[in-house]
Design a protein around this motif. Structure first.
Motif, short mmCIF file in Angstrom:
data_model
loop_
_atom_site.label_atom_id
_atom_site.label_comp_id
_atom_site.label_asym_id
_atom_site.label_seq_id
_atom_site.Cartn_x
_atom_site.Cartn_y
_atom_site.Cartn_z
N HIS A 113 0.66 -1.15 0.10
CA HIS A 113 -0.04 0.07 -0.10
C HIS A 113 0.81 1.34 0.07
O HIS A 113 0.49 2.15 -0.63
CB HIS A 113 -1.07 -0.11 1.21
N ARG A 114 2.01 1.36 0.91
CA ARG A 114 2.93 2.35 0.74
C ARG A 114 3.33 2.50 -0.73
O ARG A 114 3.36 3.73 -1.01
CB ARG A 114 3.92 2.08 1.88
N PHE A 115 3.82 1.54 -1.32
CA PHE A 115 4.51 1.66 -2.67
C PHE A 115 3.41 2.28 -3.49
O PHE A 115 3.66 2.93 -4.22
CB PHE A 115 5.11 0.18 -3.22
N SER A 116 2.20 1.60 -3.67
CA SER A 116 1.07 2.31 -4.43
C SER A 116 0.92 3.65 -4.27
O SER A 116 0.75 4.41 -5.06
CB SER A 116 -0.31 1.51 -3.95
N ALA A 117 0.99 3.97 -2.82
CA ALA A 117 0.61 5.59 -2.53
C ALA A 117 1.70 6.53 -3.31
O ALA A 117 1.52 7.28 -3.71
CB ALA A 117 0.37 5.61 -1.10
N HIS A 118 2.99 5.77 -2.99
CA HIS A 118 4.16 6.47 -3.59
C HIS A 118 3.90 6.53 -5.18
O HIS A 118 4.10 7.72 -5.76
CB HIS A 118 5.46 5.82 -3.11
N LEU A 119 3.51 5.41 -5.75
CA LEU A 119 3.39 5.50 -7.17
C LEU A 119 2.59 6.49 -7.48
O LEU A 119 2.68 7.17 -8.64
CB LEU A 119 2.93 4.07 -7.62
N ALA A 120 1.23 6.65 -6.93
CA ALA A 120 0.29 7.46 -7.39
C ALA A 120 0.82 8.82 -7.33
O ALA A 120 0.44 9.86 -8.09
CB ALA A 120 -0.99 7.19 -6.53
N ALA A 132 11.44 10.00 -6.66
CA ALA A 132 12.80 9.61 -6.20
C ALA A 132 12.96 8.40 -5.19
O ALA A 132 13.82 7.58 -5.18
CB ALA A 132 13.44 10.81 -5.63
N GLU A 133 11.83 8.31 -4.47
CA GLU A 133 12.02 7.21 -3.31
C GLU A 133 11.36 6.11 -3.66
O GLU A 133 11.39 5.15 -3.09
CB GLU A 133 11.06 7.78 -1.97
N LEU A 134 10.68 6.05 -4.79
CA LEU A 134 10.19 4.79 -5.59
C LEU A 134 11.24 3.48 -5.57
O LEU A 134 10.44 2.38 -4.91
CB LEU A 134 9.77 5.24 -6.75
N PRO A 135 12.34 3.59 -5.89
CA PRO A 135 13.34 2.56 -6.05
C PRO A 135 13.45 1.80 -4.36
O PRO A 135 13.31 0.80 -4.31
CB PRO A 135 14.61 3.08 -6.58
N LEU A 136 13.48 2.60 -3.42
CA LEU A 136 13.57 2.07 -2.06
C LEU A 136 12.27 1.68 -1.73
O LEU A 136 12.37 0.50 -1.06
CB LEU A 136 14.07 3.42 -1.22
N ARG A 137 11.23 2.20 -1.98
CA ARG A 137 9.88 1.65 -1.59
C ARG A 137 9.83 0.03 -2.15
O ARG A 137 9.24 -0.55 -1.84
CB ARG A 137 8.56 2.49 -2.03
N LEU A 138 10.07 0.06 -3.46
CA LEU A 138 10.15 -1.21 -4.22
C LEU A 138 10.87 -2.08 -3.66
O LEU A 138 10.61 -3.16 -3.52
CB LEU A 138 10.48 -0.95 -5.77
N ASP A 139 12.15 -1.79 -3.22
CA ASP A 139 13.12 -2.53 -2.48
C ASP A 139 12.59 -3.14 -1.19
O ASP A 139 12.66 -4.44 -0.87
CB ASP A 139 14.46 -1.70 -2.28
N LEU A 140 11.93 -2.17 -0.57
CA LEU A 140 11.36 -2.80 0.72
C LEU A 140 9.94 -3.70 0.54
O LEU A 140 10.16 -4.71 1.21
CB LEU A 140 10.91 -1.36 1.51
N LEU A 141 9.41 -3.46 -0.63
CA LEU A 141 8.24 -4.31 -0.70
C LEU A 141 8.85 -5.59 -1.19
O LEU A 141 8.31 -6.72 -0.84
CB LEU A 141 7.49 -3.58 -1.86
N TRP A 142 9.97 -5.58 -1.96
CA TRP A 142 10.35 -6.83 -2.46
C TRP A 142 10.93 -7.60 -1.35
O TRP A 142 10.90 -8.68 -1.27
CB TRP A 142 11.81 -6.32 -3.59
N GLY A 143 11.69 -6.82 -0.26
CA GLY A 143 12.19 -7.49 0.89
C GLY A 143 10.98 -8.46 1.45
O GLY A 143 11.07 -9.35 1.96
#
Lengths: 163, 774
Positions: free
Chosen positions: B65-72, B83-94
């Motif tokens: 959900h955090r990733f989706s919110a950032h994406l939106a 700029a923060e999307l790659p980190l959020r993706l990594d955290l989601l990936w983790g």
């Protein structure tokens, strides 16, 4: 003393390795592999590359989240904290995903809390609990293998606040 | 004499074998008791493991959900979010990787199920990463990828719920099979005891015969008797023997303890003579009458110490050599604890462990059951507002205590026959039966009111409100799912209106829901394509009617739907995570416009509304600072308006931020004053520059009543705090006159000026200039 800048405390072993603290920059990209140590209103950023170039200790233990024994490389957390800081009663650890844990200092001074940045020889990416993971020597001290310690084993550590 | 020796040898042999058999039976029965204990422990352990897996899945969902919110936000042009999307993706990936579960995977059904989905989820992540690296995020192509991640997570949460039910069912089956072994153990015990008693009878008989012959024989018999006695007394069953007329000839310790009589009191008398419970006599009478034992029976028998206990009773006839009934043997076993364990398992199966209320499965059965009858009824879904916040601030123990208290209060409000259940963490349901028109809303209103009262939990008082959505079955055969979905839609509507509200399903809600989703997508596009614009409503001094500033109001002219009210699209934007991009848009446009006016020679203060959700958020302050810097607008020409709801929850972050804004020189205004929040305590340490009286009080000025006194109080309060007072929604001259008389400083409303395009503002400014120069 090249590492000494504006009177900032220097890490005991960092002085030995030819490691110089980068200029404080709060507006750094969030992904830089760094760990902020906060103590007495000072922020000391620890750079993964610099830490990794220094001497490393090895800790082999199982964890509740992995299968089989894991070989961690890093350092006892005690060694990266300023000596006087170990008098603080506790540390507040923050992770990249905003997870927070409150850890008694005894875990650092007595239970050997370990700051790992390599697992099974490789650096840990964010998606594999990296770049920093706090682990306990569970294999050597089975008394630590309890839920209360498991939840203090923070991965993706971003900052450690002392006191 | 010569007979005694061989008898003794036989007795000794039998005695040893019988004792061994009895000990074996004791061991079996004891072992079964421990087995039951073990099962209860295992059940608790499994619950713990299941919860662990559930937690992992929830973590992944949160990160998604955090990733989706950032994406939106990134798609709407928010550079920081981008700029923060790659980190959020990594955290989601983790988090997705961690669903592997390590050594715990096999213990958690949710994780086991997700293991199969992991490759597909990782592929979706890979695709997300490739697309993000390729260029600016395109929501349209990314959203399907997100749903490929979301669907398995949601399914796994569902599985975790269902598997809990399955596990309890298994627990029940385990107990049933244990009880099966228990009955076999009981039969073995019966057989062994029967042999022992038979031996006892033989020994007594022989001993009596022997006594006629020799003194030594009696000593022999006493010894044999006492050995057998002690074995039978040690058996964990009630063993008694009767003569053919049903009088006691023998009773072991357990019988004496159970009936509260000594053996001496019992022997020679029938249970009826002794006034012992009748129930347990039935099998004996049947045996007397028919001569045939029948299967073991389970009976409720009062215990001498009080209370009923469940006894498993079997009787056996004792015949002499000619086949005549000479006596009867009764063996009973106390199975109360086993029955209680079985009952608990049944209860666990369809009740929630925390609150003791029926769970989703049981509620579903009730719902299907009542749907099969023509009864009219209502279904209420009840949600604790901001339960997560309570968990976070007070801890999980308080959260659990609140759920228990909440469930109890809810239960207490219902009529007998109504059902209440806990469906999920903070979601309850009520089945209101035999409803008449109007009943549903009346109960919903009563529940919302009562559940919103403070809760006393241990030493502290916790406040929380409940939102309620209801659906009704008047006629027809809707499916349980339809009724639940309708109540869910009503619940969502109630929550949109604020906390502590209730709503009843109407068919329009269904179409509204899909329309809302469409609008959200269009709003994101409008923001990206710059299809929104600002209108400015001037504010005038009282009484000279000179313009002192403007309020910036966001407008959206939808290409098909025409002008859409901010009251509609702003909450939609907040729901879709667009609050911050929207605020950035308004701030940038408003400050730029104010700069243009300044360039034209007019310093016109501009007020911008910020949603309560953004106040106290770490990103808002830098946004305001940056916007001011980019536009070059002096800080005193910017006014930030917030609503009172900002201060609900005693948010320190909100106070700090508003104090920070004031420190920068920005004016802070309190919007819709008097409508949102009953406490004025926050004003003590939260200085504001402007207080805006809500239009409802201004309207009231025409109608008589208390409005003038309220306005006067607000004016005094504001002036006492050093703030100026703006009256909103001034529509008539009478209102303006009244406001002037009450000492109000500034007025805004259709009487003076409607919101206008920026070009027209200059005309108002020109009009104000000579007067202000004079």
């Amino acid at each position: 003393m090249p590492a000494e800048r504006s009177g900032r405390r220097v890490l005991p072993w960092a002085r030995r390795s030819a490691f110089s603290l980068p200029l404080l920059s709060l507006a750094r990209p969030a992904q830089a592999a760094m760990l902020d140590l906060r103590w007495r209103d000072e922020v000391t950023p620890l750079e993964l590359a610099a830490l990794d170039a220094g001497p490393r200790q090895t800790l082999t233990t199982h964890t509740p989240w992995t299968s089989g024994p894991q070989q961690f490389e890093g350092t006892a957390l005690r060694l990266v904290l300023p000596l006087a800081a170990t008098a603080s009663p506790r540390l507040l650890v923050a992770a990249l995903d905003d997870h927070r844990a409150d850890i008694p200092m005894a875990d650092v001074t007595e239970h050997g809390l370990f700051l790992a940045w390599r697992r099974n020889a490789a650096l840990m990416p964010v998606r594999d609990r990296g770049p920093f993971w706090l682990v306990y020597p569970w294999a050597d001290h089975p008394t630590l293998d309890r839920p209360e310690f498991h939840c203090r084993s923070v991965w993706q550590v971003r900052a450690i606040q002392l006191g | 004499m010569e007979k005694i020796g061989p008898l003794r040898g036989v007795l000794n042999g039998w005695r040893t074998a019988a004792m061994a058999a009895a000990l074996l039976c004791i061991a079996i029965v004891g072992g079964l008791g421990m087995g039951l204990q073990h099962m209860v422990q295992r059940h608790h352990q499994e619950t713990e493991q299941n919860r662990w897996g559930f937690l992992q899945v929830t973590h992944a969902q949160i990160e998604l959900h955090r990733f989706s919110a950032h994406l939106a936000r990134a798609a709407a042009g928010d550079a920081e979010a981008r700029a923060e999307l790659p980190l959020r993706l990594d955290l989601l990936w983790g988090r997705i990787n961690q669903l592997d579960g390590g050594q715990h995977r096999e213990d958690s059904p949710a994780l086991r199920q997700l293991h199969a989905e992991q490759p597909a989820m990782q592929q979706a992540l890979q695709a997300l990463e490739t697309q993000l690296n390729a260029g600016p995020p395109q929501l349209a192509s990314l959203l399907p990828l997100l749903s490929r991640l979301e669907a398995p997570l949601q399914a796994a949460t569902q599985v975790a719920h269902e598997r809990r039910q399955d596990r309890v069912r298994q627990h029940l089956l385990d107990i049933a099979s244990q009880l099966h072994w228990f009955s076999i153990g009981f039969l073995l015990l019966t057989a062994a005891t029967a042999v022992l008693v038979a031996l006892l009878a033989i020994a007594s008989h022989r001993a009596q015969a022997a006594r006629l012959r020799a003194e030594a024989a009696s000593a022999e018999a006493r010894e044999a008797n006492s050995t057998l006695r002690s074995v039978i007394d040690g058996v964990p069953a009630l063993v008694s023997a009767f003569d053919a007329q049903g009088r006691y000839v023998f009773a072991n310790h357990s019988v004496c303890a159970y009936s509260g009589r000594t053996e001496a009191e019992l022997v020679g008398r029938s249970p009826t003579e002794l006034g012992l419970p009748e129930t347990i006599e039935a099998p004996l009478r049947r045996l007397q009458a028919t001569g045939c034992a029948g299967p073991p029976e389970e009976l409720s028998v009062p215990h001498a110490a009080g209370g009923m206990r469940r006894l498993l009773v079997t009787v056996a006839p004792l015949h002499d050599a000619t086949g005549v009934l000479t006596g009867m043997l009764r063996i009973s076993m106390d199975v109360t604890a086993q029955r209680a364990a079985e009952h608990e398992a049944r209860h666990l199966h369809d009740h929630d462990a925390l609150t003791g209320l029926p769970n989703r499965a049981r509620f579903g059965r009730e719902l299907s059951g009542i749907l099969a009858t023509p009864e009219t009824f209502a279904l209420h879904l009840i949600d604790l507002d901001q339960f997560r916040l309570i968990n976070d601030t007070h801890g999980h123990a308080t959260g659990d205590a609140l759920l228990i208290a909440f469930g109890r209060r809810l239960r207490g409000m219902l009529r007998p026959g109504d059902e209440v259940a806990r469906l999920a963490a903070d979601e309850f349901a009520v089945l209101q039966r035999n409803t008449k028109p109007g009943d549903t809303l009346a109960l919903a209103a009563r529940m919302a009111q009562a559940l919103g009262q403070p809760y006393q939990l241990g030493g502290s008082i916790v406040r929380c409100t409940a939102s309620i959505g209801a659906s009704e079955r008047a006629t027809g055969q809707p499916s349980p799912e339809t009724l639940l979905a309708q109540a869910e839609l009503a619940l969502r509507e109630a929550r949109r209106e604020g906390s502590g509200r209730f709503s009843l399903f109407r068919p329009e809600l269904e179409s509204e829901a899909s329309e809302r989703r469409a609008l959200q997508a269009e709003l994101a596009a409008a923001l990206r394509n710059d299809e929104l614009h600002l209108a400015f409503q001037p504010k005038f001094t009282i009484p000279d009617r000179l313009m002192t500033g403007v309020e910036a109001l966001l407008r959206w002219n939808h290409p098909q739907r025409g002008a859409i009210s901010p009251g509609v699209f702003v909450p939609l934007a907040e729901e879709a995570g667009l609050a911050l991009p929207l605020a950035r848009y308004v701030l940038q446009r408003a400050t730029r416009q104010a700069m243009q006016w300044q360039a034209a020679g007019h310093a016109i203060p501009v007020a911008v509304n910020l949603s309560a959700e953004l106040i106290g958020l770490g990103t808002t302050m830098p946004l305001v600072r940056e916007t001011l810097r980019e536009s070059g607008l002096p800080a005193h020409l910017l006014e930030i308006e917030v609503t009172e709801s900002t201060f609900i929850g005693d948010s320190q972050a909100a106070r700090d931020m508003l104090a920070g804004l004031r420190a920068m020189g920005i004016r802070v205004g309190l919007d819709d004053f008097g409508t949102g929040f009953s406490s004025l305590a926050y004003l003590q340490d939260m200085p504001v520059d402007v207080i805006k009286i809500d239009r409802s009080f201004v309207n009231g000025l025409d109608l008589g009543g208390a409005a003038p006194r309220i306005v006067e109080t607000v004016v005094r309060l504001a002036h006492g705090l050093g703030a100026s007072v703006v009256a909103e929604g001034v529509e008539t001259e009478t209102q303006l006159l009244a406001l002037a008389a009450l000492g109000c400083d500034v007025a805004q409303g259709f009487l003076l000026a409607r919101p206008v395009p920026p070009e027209q503002i200059l005309a108002f400014a020109e009009a104000a200039r000579p007067a202000s120069a004079a």
